[in-house]
Motif scaffolding. Structure first.
Motif, PDB file in Angstrom:
ATOM      1  N   VAL A 244       0.802  -1.235   0.098  1.00 56.08           N
ATOM      2  CA  VAL A 244       0.120   0.044  -0.068  1.00 56.08           C
ATOM      3  C   VAL A 244       1.027   1.199   0.073  1.00 56.08           C
ATOM      4  N   SER A 245       2.052   1.250   0.865  1.00 54.17           N
ATOM      5  CA  SER A 245       2.871   2.274   1.058  1.00 54.17           C
ATOM      6  C   SER A 245       3.432   2.693  -0.454  1.00 54.17           C
ATOM      7  N   ARG A 246       3.881   1.647  -1.498  1.00 55.26           N
ATOM      8  CA  ARG A 246       4.431   2.095  -2.512  1.00 55.26           C
ATOM      9  C   ARG A 246       3.390   2.406  -3.669  1.00 55.26           C
ATOM     10  N   GLU A 247       2.045   1.902  -3.579  1.00 56.23           N
ATOM     11  CA  GLU A 247       0.993   2.315  -4.315  1.00 56.23           C
ATOM     12  C   GLU A 247       0.417   3.736  -4.119  1.00 56.23           C
ATOM     13  N   LEU A 248       0.534   4.137  -2.804  1.00 58.89           N
ATOM     14  CA  LEU A 248       0.358   5.451  -2.399  1.00 58.89           C
ATOM     15  C   LEU A 248       1.179   6.406  -2.588  1.00 58.89           C
ATOM     16  N   ASN A 249       2.381   5.935  -2.683  1.00 55.45           N
ATOM     17  CA  ASN A 249       3.875   7.104  -3.089  1.00 55.45           C
ATOM     18  C   ASN A 249       3.422   8.179  -4.112  1.00 55.45           C
ATOM     19  N   ASP A 250       3.262   7.553  -5.235  1.00 52.96           N
ATOM     20  CA  ASP A 250       2.631   8.349  -6.302  1.00 52.96           C
ATOM     21  C   ASP A 250       1.499   9.003  -6.287  1.00 52.96           C
ATOM     22  N   LYS A 251       0.635   8.651  -5.627  1.00 52.44           N
ATOM     23  CA  LYS A 251      -0.846   9.168  -5.251  1.00 52.44           C
ATOM     24  C   LYS A 251      -0.465  10.331  -4.194  1.00 52.44           C
ATOM     25  N   SER A 252       0.260  10.111  -3.372  1.00 56.48           N
ATOM     26  CA  SER A 252       0.533  10.998  -2.488  1.00 56.48           C
ATOM     27  C   SER A 252       1.193  12.362  -3.041  1.00 56.48           C
ATOM     28  N   LEU A 253       2.338  11.985  -4.050  1.00 61.16           N
ATOM     29  CA  LEU A 253       3.069  13.121  -4.802  1.00 61.16           C
ATOM     30  C   LEU A 253       2.017  13.931  -5.740  1.00 61.16           C
ATOM     31  N   ALA A 254       0.959  13.286  -6.143  1.00 63.58           N
ATOM     32  CA  ALA A 254       0.295  13.919  -6.887  1.00 63.58           C
ATOM     33  C   ALA A 254      -1.019  14.880  -6.224  1.00 63.58           C
ATOM     34  N   ASN A 255      -1.216  14.396  -5.122  1.00 61.01           N
ATOM     35  CA  ASN A 255      -2.006  14.992  -4.215  1.00 61.01           C
ATOM     36  C   ASN A 255      -1.325  16.195  -3.583  1.00 61.01           C
ATOM     37  N   LEU A 256      -0.121  16.093  -3.076  1.00 62.45           N
ATOM     38  CA  LEU A 256       0.592  17.249  -2.767  1.00 62.45           C
ATOM     39  C   LEU A 256       0.835  18.206  -3.737  1.00 62.45           C
ATOM     40  N   LYS A 257       0.856  17.650  -4.929  1.00 59.07           N
ATOM     41  CA  LYS A 257       1.147  18.880  -5.922  1.00 59.07           C
ATOM     42  C   LYS A 257      -0.439  19.470  -6.190  1.00 59.07           C
ATOM     43  N   ALA A 258      -1.308  18.745  -5.909  1.00 59.02           N
ATOM     44  CA  ALA A 258      -2.847  19.441  -6.219  1.00 59.02           C
ATOM     45  C   ALA A 258      -2.983  20.151  -5.108  1.00 59.02           C
ATOM     46  N   LYS A 259      -2.503  20.158  -3.924  1.00 61.76           N
ATOM     47  CA  LYS A 259      -2.717  20.993  -2.796  1.00 61.76           C
ATOM     48  C   LYS A 259      -2.005  22.186  -2.950  1.00 61.76           C
ATOM     49  N   GLY A 260      -1.259  22.181  -3.711  1.00 61.06           N
ATOM     50  CA  GLY A 260      -0.365  23.641  -4.084  1.00 61.06           C
ATOM     51  C   GLY A 260       1.060  23.525  -3.776  1.00 61.06           C
TER      52      GLY A 260
END
Length: 342
Positions: free
Chosen positions: A279-295
C-alpha cells in the motif's frame, strides 16, 4: 481373536484416539489465551501502516480463533515513539510500530539506517532488511528489552519547507529543519547547511504552523496523510534517507506468551508488513500527485547535485562509525555491494 473381541478392541482404540485428539485440541486451545494487545503509532490511521495493522489484526483473529485482539492507538495517543518504546521495555505496554531513528539512543547500531543516501531503491532496502543483516540487527534487540517481529516501511524521506525551493545543498543553508531526535540526522542536515532541530513528530505541525521551524523531512505518504501541505509550500524530492518501521514487542511481555501465541504474532506481523509495503508503494505516487494538487511546489534534485550531496555527507559515516559500530557499517556496505554486483 474372535469377531466380538476384534470389535471391542476397535472400539477401544477409537475411544483412546478420540480422547487423545480431544486432549491435544484442548492443549492447543490452552496455549492461546484471550489477550487484548495494544499497539501504538505516532502517525495517523490513514497511513499505510493502518492497512498493515488491519491485515495483521485479521490474521491474528483467524489464527487464534478470535482470542488475540489487536487494539491500535494512533497519532501518538500513548506517547511519542521513544516514550512508547520505553513503556515496552518496562513491560507496561505490548507493542509499538516505530521508526528506527528515535531509538538510536537505546541501541546505537540502529543508527546505520539513518546514514544518508544508504539505499538507492526499495528493492535494496527489502533485501537488506528481510535478509541476514536484518536478522543481525533483530538478534540484538532483546538485549535492550524489545523483540522485533518485522521491518515495515517508513520509506524514503524528502525535504519540505515554507521558505524557498531547494534543489542543491547550499539552498538548505539557514533553513530551520525539524529532524528526528538522533545525532545522525542532526549531523547530516548540519553538514548540508541546515539549522537542524530535533523534535517529536507530534509537535511538528504546530511548529510549522507558527513558523517556529521552517521545514521538516519525511516520506511522501506521511507528508500527505499528516496534511503538512497546509503549512508547507516547497517539497524537494531528495530521497536522502530510507528508514524502516520496526514492529516491536515488549520482551518482558513476549516471554509471558506461549510458543503458539508468539508464532501467530510473528507470522501475522509478516502478513501486515507485506500489505503495508504494498500500500505504501501504491500510495507514494498518489501522495505526490495529491501534494502537487494541494499547491506544493515540487523540486527534483539533479543527478549531479545528488552526487554532491552524497559526497558531502560521507563524512557523517566516519564521524558516527564509533557509535554505530564499524562492523555494523561494514557489514551493511558489504551486503549492498553484493546486491549491486560490485
Amino acid at each position: 481373536m474372535t469377531k466380538a473381541t476384534r470389535t471391542r478392541t476397535t472400539r477401544l482404540l477409537s475411544l483412546v484416539a478420540g480422547v487423545a485428539l480431544a486432549a491435544f485440541a484442548g492443549s492447543a486451545e490452552a496455549q492461546i489465551k484471550e489477550r487484548n494487545i495494544r499497539v501504538s503509532n505516532g502517525i495517523n490511521e490513514d497511513h499505510p501502516v493502518g492497512n498493515g495493522v488491519a491485515k495483521m489484526r485479521a490474521c491474528m483473529a483467524e489464527k487464534s480463533g478470535g482470542k488475540l485482539k489487536l487494539q491500535a492507538f494512533w497519532g501518538g495517543a500513548l506517547g511519542g515513539d521513544l516514550q512508547a518504546t520505553q513503556a515496552l521495555r518496562a513491560g507496561t505496554q505490548e507493542m509499538v510500530i516505530t521508526s528506527s531513528s528515535p531509538l538510536v539512543g537505546i541501541m546505537p547500531e540502529l543508527g546505520v539506517f539513518d546514514l544518508p543516501f544508504l539505499f538507492t531503491n526499495e528493492k535494496e532496502a527489502d533485501a537488506i532488511l528481510d535478509g541476514a543483516f536484518g536478522t543481525y540487527i533483530a538478534d540484538k534487540l532483546p538485549g535492550f528489552g524489545v523483540v522485533n517481529l518485522a521491518y515495515w516501511e517508513n520509506g524514503f524521506r524528502n525535504l519540505t519547507n515554507s521558505k524557498r525551493a531547494v534543489t542543491k545543498a547550499e539552498e538548505m543553508t539557514g533553513l530551520k529543519v525539524r529532524v528526528m531526535q538522533n545525532n545522525i540526522f542532526l549531523d547530516s542536515f548540519k553538514t548540508m547547511g541546515a539549522n537542524a532541530t530535533p523534535m517529536a513528530f507530534g509537535e511538528v505541525f504546530a511548529a510549522l504552523e507558527t513558523h517556529a521551524i521552517d521545514g521538516q523531512e519525511n516520506p511522501l505518504v506521511t507528508i500527505d496523510t499528516s496534511k503538512l501541505y497546509e503549512v508547507q509550500k516547497y517539497l524537494t524530492l531528495s530521497r536522502h534517507a530510507y528508514t524502516p518501521f520496526l514492529m516491536l514487542y515488549s520482551k518482558k511481555l513476549w516471554d509471558q506468551l506461549s510458543a503458539e501465541e508468539q508464532k501467530i504474532l510473528s507470522d501475522c506481523a509478516i502478513v501486515g508488513r507485506d500489505e503495508e509495503r504494498k500500500v505504501s508503494r501504491e500510495l507514494n505516487d498518489k501522495s505526490l500527485a495529491n501534494l502537487k494538487a494541494k499547491g506544493m511546489q515540487v523540486s527534483e534534485v539533479s543527478a549531479e547535485e545528488l552526487a554532491k550531496m552524497r559526497d558531502s555527507t560521507q563524512a557523517v559515516y566516519q564521524r558516527h562509525q564509533a557509535t554505530i559500530g564499524k562492523d555494523t557499517i561494514e557489514r551493511i556496505q558489504a551486503d549492498l555491494a553484493k546486491l549491486r554486483g560490485k
